[in-house]
Design an enzyme around this catalytic site. Structure first.
Site, PDB file in Angstrom:
ATOM      1  N   GLN A  31      10.772   1.339  16.096  1.00 21.13           N
ATOM      2  CA  GLN A  31      11.089   0.361  15.143  1.00 21.13           C
ATOM      3  C   GLN A  31      12.571   0.572  14.639  1.00 21.13           C
ATOM      4  O   GLN A  31      13.310  -0.631  14.203  1.00 21.13           O
ATOM      5  CB  GLN A  31      10.100   0.552  13.964  1.00 21.13           C
ATOM      6  CG  GLN A  31      10.498  -0.834  13.190  1.00 21.13           C
ATOM      7  CD  GLN A  31       9.614  -0.764  12.190  1.00 21.13           C
ATOM      8  OE1 GLN A  31       8.708  -1.620  12.146  1.00 21.13           O
ATOM      9  NE2 GLN A  31       9.931  -0.595  10.699  1.00 21.13           N
ATOM     10  N   HIS A  52       3.542   4.501  -0.505  1.00 19.61           N
ATOM     11  CA  HIS A  52       3.043   5.815  -0.545  1.00 19.61           C
ATOM     12  C   HIS A  52       4.504   6.312  -1.302  1.00 19.61           C
ATOM     13  O   HIS A  52       5.641   6.095  -1.564  1.00 19.61           O
ATOM     14  CB  HIS A  52       1.947   6.624  -0.118  1.00 19.61           C
ATOM     15  CG  HIS A  52       2.547   6.321   1.656  1.00 19.61           C
ATOM     16  ND1 HIS A  52       4.058   7.215   2.033  1.00 19.61           N
ATOM     17  CD2 HIS A  52       2.312   5.745   2.571  1.00 19.61           C
ATOM     18  CE1 HIS A  52       4.037   6.545   3.331  1.00 19.61           C
ATOM     19  NE2 HIS A  52       3.108   5.708   3.725  1.00 19.61           N
ATOM     20  N   ASN A 112       0.953  -0.997  -0.237  1.00 19.06           N
ATOM     21  CA  ASN A 112       0.125   0.064  -0.040  1.00 19.06           C
ATOM     22  C   ASN A 112       0.688   0.978   0.129  1.00 19.06           C
ATOM     23  O   ASN A 112       0.484   1.742   0.994  1.00 19.06           O
ATOM     24  CB  ASN A 112      -1.038   0.294   1.441  1.00 19.06           C
ATOM     25  CG  ASN A 112      -1.873   1.483   1.056  1.00 19.06           C
ATOM     26  OD1 ASN A 112      -1.886   2.211   2.323  1.00 19.06           O
ATOM     27  ND2 ASN A 112      -2.417   0.765  -0.155  1.00 19.06           N
ATOM     28  N   ARG A 146      -1.911   4.408   7.249  1.00 16.97           N
ATOM     29  CA  ARG A 146      -3.279   4.562   7.859  1.00 16.97           C
ATOM     30  C   ARG A 146      -4.056   5.431   8.297  1.00 16.97           C
ATOM     31  O   ARG A 146      -5.011   5.933   8.453  1.00 16.97           O
ATOM     32  CB  ARG A 146      -2.897   4.095   9.292  1.00 16.97           C
ATOM     33  CG  ARG A 146      -2.126   2.538   9.591  1.00 16.97           C
ATOM     34  CD  ARG A 146      -2.478   1.938  11.055  1.00 16.97           C
ATOM     35  NE  ARG A 146      -2.561   0.568  11.212  1.00 16.97           N
ATOM     36  CZ  ARG A 146      -1.220  -0.158  11.541  1.00 16.97           C
ATOM     37  NH1 ARG A 146       0.454   0.740  11.314  1.00 16.97           N
ATOM     38  NH2 ARG A 146      -0.856  -1.874  11.192  1.00 16.97           N
ATOM     39  N   GLN A 177      12.359   6.983   9.806  1.00 16.28           N
ATOM     40  CA  GLN A 177      12.063   7.734  10.692  1.00 16.28           C
ATOM     41  C   GLN A 177      11.291   7.934  11.511  1.00 16.28           C
ATOM     42  O   GLN A 177      11.124   7.840  12.523  1.00 16.28           O
ATOM     43  CB  GLN A 177      13.555   8.857  10.902  1.00 16.28           C
ATOM     44  CG  GLN A 177      15.027   8.562  10.574  1.00 16.28           C
ATOM     45  CD  GLN A 177      15.286  10.029  10.220  1.00 16.28           C
ATOM     46  OE1 GLN A 177      14.994  10.413   9.877  1.00 16.28           O
ATOM     47  NE2 GLN A 177      16.675   9.551  10.259  1.00 16.28           N
ATOM     48  N   LYS A 178      10.364   7.730  10.603  1.00 13.66           N
ATOM     49  CA  LYS A 178       9.161   8.057  11.139  1.00 13.66           C
ATOM     50  C   LYS A 178       8.554   7.035  12.524  1.00 13.66           C
ATOM     51  O   LYS A 178       8.122   7.026  13.410  1.00 13.66           O
ATOM     52  CB  LYS A 178       7.813   7.953  10.241  1.00 13.66           C
ATOM     53  CG  LYS A 178       6.531   8.557  10.640  1.00 13.66           C
ATOM     54  CD  LYS A 178       5.174   8.225   9.669  1.00 13.66           C
ATOM     55  CE  LYS A 178       4.459   7.428   9.077  1.00 13.66           C
ATOM     56  NZ  LYS A 178       3.986   6.288  10.219  1.00 13.66           N
ATOM     57  N   HIS A 207       7.039   5.746   0.806  1.00 14.91           N
ATOM     58  CA  HIS A 207       7.591   4.586   0.840  1.00 14.91           C
ATOM     59  C   HIS A 207       8.637   4.392  -0.700  1.00 14.91           C
ATOM     60  O   HIS A 207       9.860   4.186  -0.396  1.00 14.91           O
ATOM     61  CB  HIS A 207       7.566   3.044  -0.080  1.00 14.91           C
ATOM     62  CG  HIS A 207       6.491   3.258   1.590  1.00 14.91           C
ATOM     63  ND1 HIS A 207       4.460   3.244   1.881  1.00 14.91           N
ATOM     64  CD2 HIS A 207       6.251   1.810   2.772  1.00 14.91           C
ATOM     65  CE1 HIS A 207       3.871   2.512   2.819  1.00 14.91           C
ATOM     66  NE2 HIS A 207       5.284   2.313   3.685  1.00 14.91           N
TER      67      HIS A 207
END
Ligand code: PAF
Length: 293
Positions: free
Chosen positions: A154, A34, A32, A188, A149-150, A37
């Site tokens: 993680q 955007h 998905n 999301r 980095q968002k 990515h």
């Protein structure tokens, strides 16, 4: 046009001849795609000759009642976007291919860091990320892997994983890509209604405002706990349900107490990290800054 593989053995076979001469990059995604990515793929292309993008909605990182079933799966559109940006291979396995036994009896737990921030409300999430990323590293054996980095927690966990498990992989951190109004791009975001979409940039605005306050003498006088509480309240008033709002060192160690906050004020790199629900969407964002006052 990138070639898509659904099977581990086929992808391994096609990558094998490249290994001796060329650098392979992995961009792990849940599809998905955007512009955020696409920026990861562009960065990967600058660091490697061959770019493999994985598209896999990983069941082990979703908790009970989360959006695993409804997470958008858009392989055809993703493939077009990856063709346009010049990715070489797509790895899009099905769940059975990745997890012959589900849940897998083997786990990858990154320790204390997985219980903080997002880990408080998503206690199994980072174990799921740990195992899928380890599997992708073993399947693709990239020289470099790119993460955004968002998802700062993680990213930190992946760096720890690479260090602790001696993966010979360079981890590259990609800057957050934002919409013109400042909202961090995320798959999301499409869960937001039109009204919520108008409100959503307030999250980043409030993080920036808090950052400015932390740098001011007024802010120091108020103290960290008060500033965090006031920011949380403003987000609540705007319509968010705040999951967490925290000031951490860049290694995500806690400095969330006034005394440490004061001690940290010497060219200290910190990050304001937040997650907040807006309707059905859980928005994640952060704001790194150097405390210099
Ligand atoms: O950041 C993501 O999209 C996912 O957590 C990742 C790294 C692809 C693992 O499923």
């Amino acid at each position: 046009m990138p070639i898509t593989y659904h099977e581990i053995s086929a992808l391994r076979a096609v990558l094998r001849p490249y290994r001796s001469q060329q650098r392979i990059a992995l961009v792990p995604t849940m599809g998905n795609l955007h512009k955020g990515h696409i920026a990861l793929v562009e960065l990967a292309k600058r660091h490697a000759d061959i770019v493999v993008v994985s598209l896999f909605v990983n069941p082990t990182q979703f908790g009970i009642g989360e959006d695993f079933e409804s997470y958008p799966r858009t392989l055809i559109k993703d493939t077009e976007l990856l063709a346009a940006v010049g990715a070489d291979y797509i790895f899009a396995p099905n769940v059975d291919e990745m997890y012959p036994v589900l849940p897998p009896p083997t786990s990858i737990n990154a320790g204390a860091i997985t219980t903080k921030l997002c880990g408080k409300s998503r206690p199994t999430h980072f174990d799921g990320v740990g195992i899928v990323v380890s599997k992708l590293f073993n399947i693709i054996q990239p020289d470099v892997a790119v993460f955004g980095q968002k998802d700062y927690q993680q990213l930190t966990i992946i760096k720890q994983l690479v260090r602790d498990l001696s993966y010979p992989i360079e981890i590259i951190a990609a800057p957050i890509v934002r919409a013109a109004d400042g909202l961090a791009l995320s798959s999301r975001n499409q869960y937001l209604t039109e009204d919520e979409r108008q409100i959503a940039p307030v999250l980043q605005q409030e993080l920036q405002r808090l950052g400015a306050q932390l740098q001011s003498s007024d802010g120091i006088a108020k103290g960290l706990e008060t500033l965090l509480a006031q920011t949380s309240q403003r987000l609540t008033d705007a319509g968010f349900v705040v999951d967490y709002l925290a000031l951490k060192s860049m290694s995500l160690e806690d400095i969330a107490d006034d005394q440490l906050y004061l001690l940290a004020r010497d060219n200290h790199d910190v990050i304001i990290a937040a997650a907040a629900w807006l309707g059905r969407a859980r928005l994640l964002d952060n704001y790194p800054l150097t405390l210099t006052l």
